[in-house]
Design a protein around this motif. Structure first.
Motif, PDB file in Angstrom:
ATOM      1  N   ALA A   1      33.734  38.896  36.486  1.00  0.00           N
ATOM      2  CA  ALA A   1      33.775  37.438  36.391  1.00  0.00           C
ATOM      3  C   ALA A   1      32.898  36.799  37.471  1.00  0.00           C
ATOM      4  O   ALA A   1      32.708  35.583  37.502  1.00  0.00           O
ATOM      5  N   GLY A   2      32.425  37.620  38.374  1.00  0.00           N
ATOM      6  CA  GLY A   2      31.577  37.094  39.431  1.00  0.00           C
ATOM      7  C   GLY A   2      32.326  36.271  40.470  1.00  0.00           C
ATOM      8  O   GLY A   2      31.785  35.349  41.059  1.00  0.00           O
ATOM      9  N   VAL A   3      33.598  36.624  40.678  1.00  0.00           N
ATOM     10  CA  VAL A   3      34.368  35.931  41.712  1.00  0.00           C
ATOM     11  C   VAL A   3      34.951  36.972  42.653  1.00  0.00           C
ATOM     12  O   VAL A   3      34.797  38.174  42.436  1.00  0.00           O
ATOM     13  N   SER A   4      35.607  36.524  43.687  1.00  0.00           N
ATOM     14  CA  SER A   4      36.193  37.468  44.629  1.00  0.00           C
ATOM     15  C   SER A   4      37.526  37.963  44.106  1.00  0.00           C
ATOM     16  O   SER A   4      38.135  37.367  43.220  1.00  0.00           O
ATOM     17  N   LEU A   5      37.976  39.052  44.709  1.00  0.00           N
ATOM     18  CA  LEU A   5      39.253  39.645  44.333  1.00  0.00           C
ATOM     19  C   LEU A   5      40.382  38.628  44.473  1.00  0.00           C
ATOM     20  O   LEU A   5      41.229  38.484  43.579  1.00  0.00           O
ATOM     21  N   SER A   6      40.376  37.914  45.579  1.00  0.00           N
ATOM     22  CA  SER A   6      41.485  36.986  45.806  1.00  0.00           C
ATOM     23  C   SER A   6      41.467  35.854  44.783  1.00  0.00           C
ATOM     24  O   SER A   6      42.508  35.430  44.287  1.00  0.00           O
ATOM     25  N   THR A   7      40.286  35.397  44.467  1.00  0.00           N
ATOM     26  CA  THR A   7      40.192  34.330  43.466  1.00  0.00           C
ATOM     27  C   THR A   7      40.725  34.811  42.117  1.00  0.00           C
ATOM     28  O   THR A   7      41.471  34.108  41.436  1.00  0.00           O
ATOM     29  N   ALA A   8      40.365  36.022  41.776  1.00  0.00           N
ATOM     30  CA  ALA A   8      40.831  36.572  40.512  1.00  0.00           C
ATOM     31  C   ALA A   8      42.358  36.627  40.497  1.00  0.00           C
ATOM     32  O   ALA A   8      43.016  36.223  39.533  1.00  0.00           O
ATOM     33  N   SER A   9      42.922  37.109  41.581  1.00  0.00           N
ATOM     34  CA  SER A   9      44.378  37.198  41.665  1.00  0.00           C
ATOM     35  C   SER A   9      45.016  35.831  41.466  1.00  0.00           C
ATOM     36  O   SER A   9      45.923  35.656  40.654  1.00  0.00           O
ATOM     37  N   LYS A  10      44.511  34.876  42.208  1.00  0.00           N
ATOM     38  CA  LYS A  10      45.101  33.530  42.120  1.00  0.00           C
ATOM     39  C   LYS A  10      44.903  32.928  40.745  1.00  0.00           C
ATOM     40  O   LYS A  10      45.801  32.247  40.218  1.00  0.00           O
ATOM     41  N   ALA A  11      43.774  33.162  40.159  1.00  0.00           N
ATOM     42  CA  ALA A  11      43.514  32.601  38.839  1.00  0.00           C
ATOM     43  C   ALA A  11      44.528  33.131  37.831  1.00  0.00           C
ATOM     44  O   ALA A  11      45.097  32.379  37.041  1.00  0.00           O
ATOM     45  N   LEU A  12      44.775  34.419  37.900  1.00  0.00           N
ATOM     46  CA  LEU A  12      45.686  35.006  36.924  1.00  0.00           C
ATOM     47  C   LEU A  12      47.135  34.642  37.193  1.00  0.00           C
ATOM     48  O   LEU A  12      47.951  34.542  36.278  1.00  0.00           O
ATOM     49  N   ASN A  13      47.441  34.449  38.459  1.00  0.00           N
ATOM     50  CA  ASN A  13      48.832  34.137  38.779  1.00  0.00           C
ATOM     51  C   ASN A  13      49.119  32.649  38.729  1.00  0.00           C
ATOM     52  O   ASN A  13      50.269  32.233  38.760  1.00  0.00           O
ATOM     53  N   GLY A  14      48.068  31.864  38.729  1.00  0.00           N
ATOM     54  CA  GLY A  14      48.290  30.424  38.714  1.00  0.00           C
ATOM     55  C   GLY A  14      48.783  29.897  40.042  1.00  0.00           C
ATOM     56  O   GLY A  14      49.230  28.772  40.152  1.00  0.00           O
ATOM     57  N   THR A  15      48.697  30.722  41.081  1.00  0.00           N
ATOM     58  CA  THR A  15      49.126  30.248  42.391  1.00  0.00           C
ATOM     59  C   THR A  15      47.920  29.653  43.095  1.00  0.00           C
ATOM     60  O   THR A  15      46.799  29.837  42.673  1.00  0.00           O
ATOM     61  N   ASP A  16      48.169  28.974  44.157  1.00  0.00           N
ATOM     62  CA  ASP A  16      47.124  28.429  45.013  1.00  0.00           C
ATOM     63  C   ASP A  16      46.165  27.517  44.215  1.00  0.00           C
ATOM     64  O   ASP A  16      46.322  27.304  43.029  1.00  0.00           O
ATOM     65  N   ARG A  17      45.209  26.997  44.897  1.00  0.00           N
ATOM     66  CA  ARG A  17      44.310  26.018  44.282  1.00  0.00           C
ATOM     67  C   ARG A  17      43.082  26.696  43.706  1.00  0.00           C
ATOM     68  O   ARG A  17      42.297  27.299  44.436  1.00  0.00           O
ATOM     69  N   ILE A  18      42.956  26.587  42.440  1.00  0.00           N
ATOM     70  CA  ILE A  18      41.815  27.175  41.740  1.00  0.00           C
ATOM     71  C   ILE A  18      41.384  26.156  40.686  1.00  0.00           C
ATOM     72  O   ILE A  18      42.218  25.546  40.027  1.00  0.00           O
ATOM     73  N   SER A  19      40.078  25.977  40.526  1.00  0.00           N
ATOM     74  CA  SER A  19      39.631  24.995  39.535  1.00  0.00           C
ATOM     75  C   SER A  19      39.941  25.527  38.141  1.00  0.00           C
ATOM     76  O   SER A  19      39.957  26.730  37.897  1.00  0.00           O
ATOM     77  N   GLU A  20      40.175  24.602  37.261  1.00  0.00           N
ATOM     78  CA  GLU A  20      40.543  24.976  35.910  1.00  0.00           C
ATOM     79  C   GLU A  20      39.454  25.834  35.261  1.00  0.00           C
ATOM     80  O   GLU A  20      39.747  26.790  34.543  1.00  0.00           O
ATOM     81  N   ALA A  21      38.218  25.492  35.556  1.00  0.00           N
ATOM     82  CA  ALA A  21      37.108  26.235  34.959  1.00  0.00           C
ATOM     83  C   ALA A  21      37.143  27.701  35.393  1.00  0.00           C
ATOM     84  O   ALA A  21      37.069  28.620  34.568  1.00  0.00           O
ATOM     85  N   THR A  22      37.290  27.924  36.701  1.00  0.00           N
ATOM     86  CA  THR A  22      37.329  29.285  37.210  1.00  0.00           C
ATOM     87  C   THR A  22      38.504  30.046  36.612  1.00  0.00           C
ATOM     88  O   THR A  22      38.386  31.183  36.183  1.00  0.00           O
ATOM     89  N   ARG A  23      39.645  29.372  36.594  1.00  0.00           N
ATOM     90  CA  ARG A  23      40.846  29.997  36.070  1.00  0.00           C
ATOM     91  C   ARG A  23      40.591  30.514  34.653  1.00  0.00           C
ATOM     92  O   ARG A  23      40.821  31.682  34.348  1.00  0.00           O
ATOM     93  N   GLN A  24      40.097  29.624  33.833  1.00  0.00           N
ATOM     94  CA  GLN A  24      39.833  30.018  32.448  1.00  0.00           C
ATOM     95  C   GLN A  24      38.859  31.176  32.367  1.00  0.00           C
ATOM     96  O   GLN A  24      39.075  32.143  31.636  1.00  0.00           O
ATOM     97  N   HIS A  25      37.825  31.051  33.144  1.00  0.00           N
ATOM     98  CA  HIS A  25      36.804  32.084  33.105  1.00  0.00           C
ATOM     99  C   HIS A  25      37.367  33.452  33.470  1.00  0.00           C
ATOM    100  O   HIS A  25      37.125  34.460  32.794  1.00  0.00           O
ATOM    101  N   VAL A  26      38.172  33.479  34.518  1.00  0.00           N
ATOM    102  CA  VAL A  26      38.771  34.744  34.941  1.00  0.00           C
ATOM    103  C   VAL A  26      39.704  35.261  33.855  1.00  0.00           C
ATOM    104  O   VAL A  26      39.704  36.450  33.513  1.00  0.00           O
ATOM    105  N   ARG A  27      40.484  34.370  33.306  1.00  0.00           N
ATOM    106  CA  ARG A  27      41.435  34.804  32.274  1.00  0.00           C
ATOM    107  C   ARG A  27      40.717  35.412  31.084  1.00  0.00           C
ATOM    108  O   ARG A  27      41.110  36.457  30.568  1.00  0.00           O
ATOM    109  N   VAL A  28      39.693  34.731  30.667  1.00  0.00           N
ATOM    110  CA  VAL A  28      38.943  35.231  29.514  1.00  0.00           C
ATOM    111  C   VAL A  28      38.344  36.600  29.830  1.00  0.00           C
ATOM    112  O   VAL A  28      38.425  37.531  29.028  1.00  0.00           O
ATOM    113  N   THR A  29      37.797  36.694  31.024  1.00  0.00           N
ATOM    114  CA  THR A  29      37.206  37.981  31.420  1.00  0.00           C
ATOM    115  C   THR A  29      38.263  39.082  31.421  1.00  0.00           C
ATOM    116  O   THR A  29      38.031  40.188  30.929  1.00  0.00           O
TER     117      THR A  29
END
Lengths: 331, 331
Positions: free
Chosen positions: B15-43
């Motif tokens: 997804a071209g993001v860091s490990l921590s960002t990926a974790s947060k995106a999938l868990n919905g914790t912490d502040r992550i932009s909606e775009a990144t979140r979606q992108h990580v999820r799709v990936t």
DNA sequence: GTGATTTGCGAAACCGCTTTCGCTTCCCCT
DNA sequence: AGGGGAAGCGAAAGCGGTTTCGCAAATCAC
């Protein structure tokens, strides 16, 4: 000193050895001198150390958890196997993760992925009985899969189940031993595997004794209502009958009503034997038994399943558990 | 491409993001932009990623496992609660680790330490019924403890159990609604809590109707044999009796035999109501019901226990499950 | 327009144990 | 005496996530 929790590092430090040495000493793996081993163990005990099971599972990649797939966990037979399996596995520090009703699920893939994500150490499939086969899921896991109280169509699967042929044999042998000779059989649908096998086993012993069924085998359903109707018909057709082998206890209960309604007495005129051992399943051995029956060995199935699942290489194929005659008032 | 297993790092890289960002995106914790979140999820979906539950449990310190302590898991009542609890928890991806018979263990400390070492998320204590209290173990765990089908002597414990008073009330109300007025009661030992409460509830309704027991309450045992004896005595003592409230189905079965032996018919002369709903426990609703009884709600107890255990703060105290009259042929 | 927050993300620590690998020592054999 | 092998132990790399913390950019207040 609000000491939180002792870790292996604490033990290692206290014992004056390295973390890895401490680990090996406690696990008994690798080469460690007996003196060091003892010393670490004593230190660990003194500190009240316990492995963090989560960390351990993580490091080893094994979860100490068994996945259980059932068709319907509220089924009384399933419950017995389930409770036994849980008990036996619990004694070995193995947890169980029950996926109920997912066995019948058209798309079980999701459940399987979930179980694999949990790194379960094995899978138990508990069927709804020996009437119909369960789908074979063995190839979808990389851990051992074992089938309990059911069977699959893949002969290389590991299965532990009830011995329906032997149940039939035992039933008729028992009736013969009580001096009965004019025996009829009431059971479930003819395409029901359990009904078929039980009838076949019974027939076999009957034939060995040079006898045949007093009336043609009555195929119907596993229920009390069917037992009553079928028994009434059989009694009308062959009034001199002296025993009924009923394919289940429910059928036997119904049959008993019909026998009594016909003015005959149980067991003087007609002996009665069922299958399932419901009274014990229910009453937990605290109650006077009434119906003679055959215990199919559900608890034994559960015990053997738990025992074999963690064995290195269980032999493929079907292993049958020996049924047992439970003698009571109706024979 | 014998790809073993996709890890979160793989997802992050893809997804071209860091490990921590990926974790947060999938868990919905912490502040992550909606775009990144979606992108990580799709990936993650595209790669077929699944969290390694073991790693996750380890990192979070929670095992997704519930400890279950029973007195004896082979008890039919216990089995029902156990199977229900396992089913409900399984649906929430919670495993159970069963420690059978350790509840009665004099030194349960070892078992408690084991459970804590596994970092269980909660504890369920399944008692052997509402006759006698279970020891309170709440303070020995730092996770929630909930008591099912039993009670403790600590009022701050969280307990979900059968409502014995209400069972007594329902039974007598049902008999009264059938026009019965001369009612007797057969039940277990007087120091048995369940027997006591059921008798008290029954008495209460009786008094409200301006009635009293046709004969003094017969205290004895939960067994069929006692039911037969006691019923015979009661019939001799008060021949005009028109109903028997039996403290259990076993007692009711015995009582029925005695009633019939006395030449009376059930339910025309004497109506009969039991408690436990054994027939359903056994037959799984597939069989014609015979005995009118009261279902104490074991499955509902199991369901509520599973539901409340993971709640943030369950209110302390005893929560009673509503019993239900199951009307059948004997009333 | 400037300073104070807030937002979005990545680096890195950490959870606690297992396990590989390599380094010393010590022993034994020739 | 010298060389090979085994025994005993420690350093460090995982296992695969979560979570804290810090930093840069964007947003807000006035």
């Amino acid at each position: 000193m609000a000491e939180s929790v002792i870790t292996l590092s604490d033990v290692a430090a206290a014992a004056g050895v390295s973390l890895s040495t401490a680990s090996k000493a406690l696990n008994g793996t690798d080469r460690i001198s007996e003196a060091t081993r003892q010393h670490v163990r004593v230190t660990a005990d003194r500190l009240g150390f316990r492995h963090n099971a989560l960390a351990r599972s993580f490091a080893r990649g094994r979860s100490q958890t068994i996945g259980v797939l059932t068709h319907r966990a509220s089924n009384p037979f399933t419950r017995v196997v389930l409770a036994t399996v849980a008990t036996e596995l619990g004694a070995k520090e193995q947890a169980i993760l029950l996926y109920d009703a997912r066995l019948g699920d058209r798309d079980i893939t999701e459940s399987i992925l979930q179980l694999r994500a949990r790194r379960i150490d094995g899978v138990i499939v508990i069927g709804a009985g020996t009437s119909f086969p369960s789908p074979s899921l063995t190839s979808r896991f990389e851990v051992p899969v074992i089938y309990a109280f059911t069977f699959t169509e893949d002969p290389s699967d590991v299965t532990i189940t009830a011995d329906d042929d032997e149940i039939g044999r035992l039933a008729v042998r028992h009736l013969l031993s009580k001096g009965r000779r004019r025996i009829a059989h009431l059971t479930a649908e003819p395409h029901d595997n359990a009904a078929q096998r039980r009838a076949a086993g019974a027939q076999e012993v009957l034939a060995e004794a040079g006898l045949e069924w007093a009336t043609p085998v009555r195929f119907g359903r596993w229920r009390e209502g069917f037992g009553a109707e079928a028994a009434a018909e059989v009694l009308a057709e062959a009034p001199d009958i002296d025993a009924l082998f009923c394919g289940s206890d429910a059928i036997a209960r119904g049959a008993e009503r019909a026998v009594q309604a016909s003015g005959r007495s149980v067991p003087d005129d007609v002996a009665l034997i069922g299958v399932d051992n419901w009274e014990t399943l229910m009453h937990d051995q605290r109650v006077t038994r009434h119906l003679t029956t055959i215990d199919v060995g559900l608890e034994e199935i559960g015990r053997q399943v738990a025992a074999h699942l963690l064995e290195p290489d269980p032999q493929p194929g079907i292993r049958y558990v020996a049924p047992q005659v439970i003698t009571a008032e109706t024979t």
